[in-house]
Design a protein around this motif. Structure first.
Motif: not given
Length: 403
Positions: A11, A14-15, A17, A20, A23-24, A39, A67
């Motif tokens: 976390t 800086k992932l 996008q 990210k 991951k959601q 993750n 990343n």
């Protein structure tokens, strides 16, 4: 109850996008995993898709580049993810390892949630595959559009002699009560896996075995005292037969026997099920061939897992979790593409109309190339749904004795 998700070094970075967003999606489907575990699962599965590889070196190199991290840092983090808790070495990373079996129900529920609301059928195939001399993988798979999505598996060392029965029972029990009770779930297996206890285990779940058997042995028609030879249940002149029987003198089972012998094939299909003869169609066994296509997706055509350097079965099982999630992602996108282009077996449930134009790429590969093209074109990351055909169509669309 879901575990509390704690912060980790995942976390703090800086992932990318797209990563990210992925991951959601993954996070919402595995509520019992901790944040570091989610993750790791998202990073591994995303990296497998983007690199078309399950290689630690390739995935860690890609993630480091997108990343802006050190390759060695990413490599160690991804490696820690599939280690057992006792083997984790990073400072502050002495967390419990992922219990893969606890993820099986969530994975199957994810598959079911992606099906149309009016769907009431679920074909499942079980099989065992060898990865050289290293591993044997026992797997339960949802079959879909010439692909198969693993939803439960056990990895054992390929050189060890172990009894498979306890593993199969544990796998089925891990999926208990996951599929809605009104679903017609058929569980297909080749003749090498047939066992009376397997038949009974599937029935106990409220599912329906669809198991191929060898033609050695005998059967007894319902209400008859005479035993007949299985090898003679169908002939070249009478190639189809079905009826309620008792199969086998030793370890007998009361079941429906479905038989079919097409021209050009050495052996007939002999299938045992608990469904009544009028409720089952022997051509459903053709679904089993799709699991062979799935092995190509996991190995040569997709993630190259046949080249894995892993040697510990527990680590390999966690690796398979990432591959299964990646595969589910790809077939949802590929299936959407097939429907949009009217390429394969497009069915209208209300009118029973369908198209049988066959695509040149598998559903999996279509999805893989589509996702990469979308991201290269600056589109947002997407996730599709599952649109299977009704079982009733397959008596015409799958030839008997397909292997």
């Amino acid at each position: 109850m879901s575990r509390v998700r704690t912060k980790s070094n995942f976390t703090e970075m800086k992932l990318n996008q797209h990563l990210k967003d992925w991951k959601q999606i993954v996070s919402g489907k595995f509520p019992d995993l901790s944040l570091p575990q989610v993750n790791g699962l998202a990073t591994w599965s995303f990296g497998m898709v983007m690199t078309q590889s399950s290689s630690l070196s390739r995935v860690s190199t890609l993630i480091a580049k997108v990343n802006g991290e050190s390759e060695n840092t990413v490599r160690q983090r991804l490696k820690e993810w599939y280690k057992s808790g006792a083997a984790k070495t990073r400072p502050g990373n002495k967390r419990a390892s992922i219990e893969v079996s606890n993820c099986f129900s969530s994975l199957l529920k994810w598959v079911v949630d992606l099906l149309p609301e009016d769907n009431q059928e679920l074909p499942i195939a079980i099989d065992a595959t060898n990865i050289g001399q290293n591993f044997t993988v026992l797997s339960i798979n949802v079959v879909y559009r010439r692909c198969a999505i693993p939803v439960a598996w056990k990895v054992v060392k390929g050189t060890e002699r172990v009894r498979w029965k306890p593993h199969w029972i544990e796998l089925f029990q891990a999926l208990k009560d996951t599929v809605p009770q009104h679903y017609l779930v058929i569980v297909i297996a080749d003749r090498g896996l047939y066992a009376d206890w397997l038949f009974q285990e599937i029935v106990a779940l409220g599912w329906h075995p669809f198991l191929r058997i060898n033609h050695q042995g005998q059967y007894q028609n319902s209400g008859s005292h005479d035993w007949q030879i299985l090898a003679r249940v169908v002939t070249r002149k009478i190639p189809n037969w079905s009826g309620q029987v008792t199969c086998f003198k030793s370890n007998p089972i009361n079941c429906t026997l479905l038989a079919r012998w097409d021209d050009g094939y050495t052996d007939p299909w002999l299938i045992v099920t608990d469904l009544k003869p009028v409720e089952a169609d022997i051509s459903w066994y053709g679904f089993r061939s799709w699991i062979e296509c799935s092995y190509r997706d996991v190995k040569s055509d997709g993630f190259g897992w046949h080249k894995t350097r892993l040697r510990q079965p527990d680590r390999a099982e966690r690796h398979w979790l990432a591959m299964s999630v990646a595969m589910l992602w790809m077939v949802t996108i590929g299936g959407d593409q097939e429907l949009a282009s009217n390429k394969i077996l497009v069915s209208d449930r209300s009118s029973d109309s369908f198209s049988t134009s066959v695509p040149t790429l598998s559903c999996f590969l279509n999805g893989l190339l589509t996702v990469i093209a979308q991201l290269l074109n600056g589109q947002t990351l997407s996730f599709g749904r599952l649109f299977p055909l009704p079982l009733s169509h397959f008596n015409d669309l799958i030839p008997a004795n397909s292997s």
